[in-house]
Structure formats: structure tokens, C-alpha cells
Design an enzyme around this catalytic site. Structure first.
Site, PDB file in Angstrom:
ATOM      1  N   ASP A  65       0.948  -1.110   0.027  1.00  0.00           N
ATOM      2  CA  ASP A  65       0.094   0.017   0.074  1.00  0.00           C
ATOM      3  C   ASP A  65       0.846   1.188  -0.063  1.00  0.00           C
ATOM      4  OD1 ASP A  65      -1.733   2.076   0.572  1.00  0.00           O
ATOM      5  OD2 ASP A  65      -2.697   1.286   2.344  1.00  0.00           O
ATOM      6  N   ASN A  92       2.104   6.389 -10.961  1.00  0.00           N
ATOM      7  CA  ASN A  92       0.974   6.305 -11.866  1.00  0.00           C
ATOM      8  C   ASN A  92      -0.338   5.954 -10.992  1.00  0.00           C
ATOM      9  OD1 ASN A  92      -0.671   5.423 -14.170  1.00  0.00           O
ATOM     10  ND2 ASN A  92      -0.662   3.424 -13.074  1.00  0.00           N
ATOM     11  N   SER A 143      -3.685  14.341 -15.484  1.00  0.00           N
ATOM     12  CA  SER A 143      -5.080  14.344 -16.020  1.00  0.00           C
ATOM     13  C   SER A 143      -5.400  15.739 -16.433  1.00  0.00           C
ATOM     14  CB  SER A 143      -5.964  13.701 -15.006  1.00  0.00           C
ATOM     15  OG  SER A 143      -7.224  14.069 -15.542  1.00  0.00           O
ATOM     16  N   SER A 145      -8.004  16.772 -16.003  1.00  0.00           N
ATOM     17  CA  SER A 145      -8.540  17.202 -14.772  1.00  0.00           C
ATOM     18  C   SER A 145      -7.733  17.913 -13.820  1.00  0.00           C
ATOM     19  CB  SER A 145      -9.197  16.246 -14.463  1.00  0.00           C
ATOM     20  OG  SER A 145     -10.310  15.510 -14.997  1.00  0.00           O
ATOM     21  N   TYR A 156     -10.932  14.797  -6.998  1.00  0.00           N
ATOM     22  CA  TYR A 156     -10.159  14.222  -7.766  1.00  0.00           C
ATOM     23  C   TYR A 156      -9.388  15.269  -8.719  1.00  0.00           C
ATOM     24  CZ  TYR A 156      -8.476  11.589 -11.958  1.00  0.00           C
ATOM     25  OH  TYR A 156      -7.720  10.854 -12.919  1.00  0.00           O
ATOM     26  N   LYS A 160      -5.226  16.075  -8.976  1.00  0.00           N
ATOM     27  CA  LYS A 160      -4.315  16.399 -10.218  1.00  0.00           C
ATOM     28  C   LYS A 160      -3.867  17.663 -10.369  1.00  0.00           C
ATOM     29  CE  LYS A 160      -4.664  11.960 -11.249  1.00  0.00           C
ATOM     30  NZ  LYS A 160      -3.658  11.139 -11.314  1.00  0.00           N
ATOM     31  N   THR A 191     -10.654   2.546 -18.527  1.00  0.00           N
ATOM     32  CA  THR A 191      -9.795   1.831 -17.827  1.00  0.00           C
ATOM     33  C   THR A 191     -10.680   1.081 -16.744  1.00  0.00           C
ATOM     34  OG1 THR A 191      -9.149   3.422 -16.225  1.00  0.00           O
ATOM     35  CG2 THR A 191      -7.746   3.023 -18.000  1.00  0.00           C
TER      36      THR A 191
END
Length: 258
Positions: A65, A92, A143, A145, A156, A160, A191
């Protein structure tokens, strides 16, 4: 996986979030171009699927983790013990939690922040001495985003945006050390993380209307850009957020008419 060939022979690449999606495609691309890889994820079974068919001496699987600070140190130590060095790090791993801020559980924020931001910091700190030795580089998966806003994705998008800020600033801090830092910024990509989004033609159409190339991204679209940024062809590129979005961010946001 890549149209061009890159010489990553005798290079060691550490990749997080390698058990599926973009991380899996990136791992395969590096292996296909001669690298040894250290792949990190939570599920050993998924990591084994990623490297299925490749020679065992060319990869090291670490199921940990990454949101736990001490695990980054252990990962780096294991990688160096096994392969002797680290030349490239691909940060990633990420999770997506949708929803508006007023409805978000604190546990959801903790989850997305700890994996998308905190783990990046822990790994960057742990791997810096090795990248200093190898004059290597780091590539993050950000991203589009991270440059704009999206409905129902405030948490999220914030993570990013943070990654983009880290990439640009660390590139400045580490540049005189000979370490390059860049990111790729995909848009909507099919994905495991985006399962449940755009599963029917009707649901997919609003996304298609914003994509100049007329289709969602695939993990295999992103991997070659990562290899390029970490290759000898990009030795004067650092602090860059390279969009890999099919032209999504070329739009002003106006609807596609006609």
C-alpha cells in the site's frame, strides 16, 4: 505497444499502480523496450497478470500500500537491492471518487488524497537519492482534470492540480541535480477506474462530443508518451505536463454543433 523503439536496456524502471489500466500498459511498454521493471500495487495477483509472459529475471513484484509512508522507503530499498539502481520512476497509482464536495465522506477524501497526493510525496522523497545517483527522471500520470474543472469531481481534480504543481516545482528544484520531472495528462480513458462511465453509446456520446479524435483514450495511447518523456529523446524536457487526450483540451467548452 510503441511504434518507435527506445533503448531502455540496462535501465531499471519503478512503476506504481501497475496492476491494471494505464499502469499495466506502461509496464508492458518498458519491458518491450528492454527495461527491467519494479512494479508496485496492492494486489499481487493483478501484478502477476501484468508481467505474464515476460522473463522473471526482468521484473520484481512488490505488493504494498503506497499510501503508507514507510512503504515507499521499503519499495525503493527492495528495488535497489534487486536491480542495483533506479533510473526512472513512473508515479501512476491513483483512485477516482466522484461526487460533489458537500456530499463527500471524509473517508473518501482521505482515500483519494492519501493515494493521489500523499503517496506521490512519499515516493519522491524516498527515491530522490537514487535518481540523483543515476541522473534519472520521474514521470507522473496526471490528468487534464488537473488543469480544468469537471462536474462532480472536485476532489479528484484537486489532487491532479496538486500533482501538476508538484511536477513543475520539483522539476525546478531537481533540475540542477540532473533529474528531470514531467507528467502525462490523459483525458477520459477506458480503464478499470472508469468502469461504469460511458458503458452505452448514449452515455459515451457526451464524451465523444468533446474529443477531437472521436473516441475515448486507451491505456496503450498513454504508455508511449511516458516512454518518450523518460527516454534519451527528451533530455531537454522537464517541468512539462504533456496532454494525451485526443484533443479534448483543445476545446473551449462550446458544444459540438453540426
Amino acid at each position: 505497444m510503441t511504434k518507435n523503439k527506445y533503448d531502455f536496456s540496462k535501465k531499471t524502471v519503478l512503476i506504481t499502480g501497475a496492476g491494471s489500466g494505464i499502469g499495466r500498459a506502461i509496464t508492458k511498454a518498458y519491458l518491450d523496450n528492454g527495461a527491467n521493471v519494479v512494479i508496485v500495487g496492492r494486489r499481487e495477483s493483478a501484478l502477476l497478470e501484468t508481467v505474464s509472459g515476460y522473463e522473471k529475471e526482468r521484473y520484481l513484484i512488490i505488493a504494498k500500500d503506497i499510501s503508507i509512508p514507510e512503504n515507499s522507503v521499503k519499495i525503493v530499498e527492495s528495488a535497489v537491492k534487486h536491480f542495483g539502481k533506479i533510473d526512472v520512476v513512473v508515479n501512476n497509482a491513483a483512485v477516482l471518487v466522484n461526487g460533489e464536495i458537500q456530499d463527500m465522506l471524509l473517508s473518501d477524501w482521505e482515500k483519494i488524497r492519501s493515494i493521489n497526493i500523499d503517496a506521490f510525496v512519499y515516493l519522491a522523497q524516498a527515491v530522490y537519492p537514487e535518481l540523483l545517483k543515476s541522473k534519472g527522471n520521474l514521470v507522473a500520470t496526471s490528468s487534464v482534470s488537473g488543469s480544468f474543472g469537471d462536474w462532480g469531481q472536485s476532489a479528484y481534480n484537486a489532487t491532479k492540480h496538486a500533482i501538476n504543481g508538484f511536477v513543475r516545482s520539483i522539476a525546478l528544484d531537481w533540475g540542477t541535480d540532473g533529474i528531470r520531472v514531467n507528467a502525462v495528462a490523459p483525458a477520459f480513458t477506458k480503464t478499470e477506474m472508469t468502469l461504469g462511465i460511458g458503458n452505452t453509446e448514449k452515455e459515451l456520446q457526451p464524451f465523444i462530443n468533446r474529443i477531437a479524435l472521436g473516441r475515448p483514450g486507451r491505456p496503450e495511447d498513454v504508455a508511449p508518451a511516458v516512454l518518450f518523456l523518460s527516454s534519451g529523446d527528451a533530455t531537454y524536457i522537464t517541468g512539462t505536463i504533456l496532454t494525451v487526450d485526443g484533443g479534448t483540451s483543445a476545446s473551449s467548452g462550446q458544444p459540438h454543433i453540426g
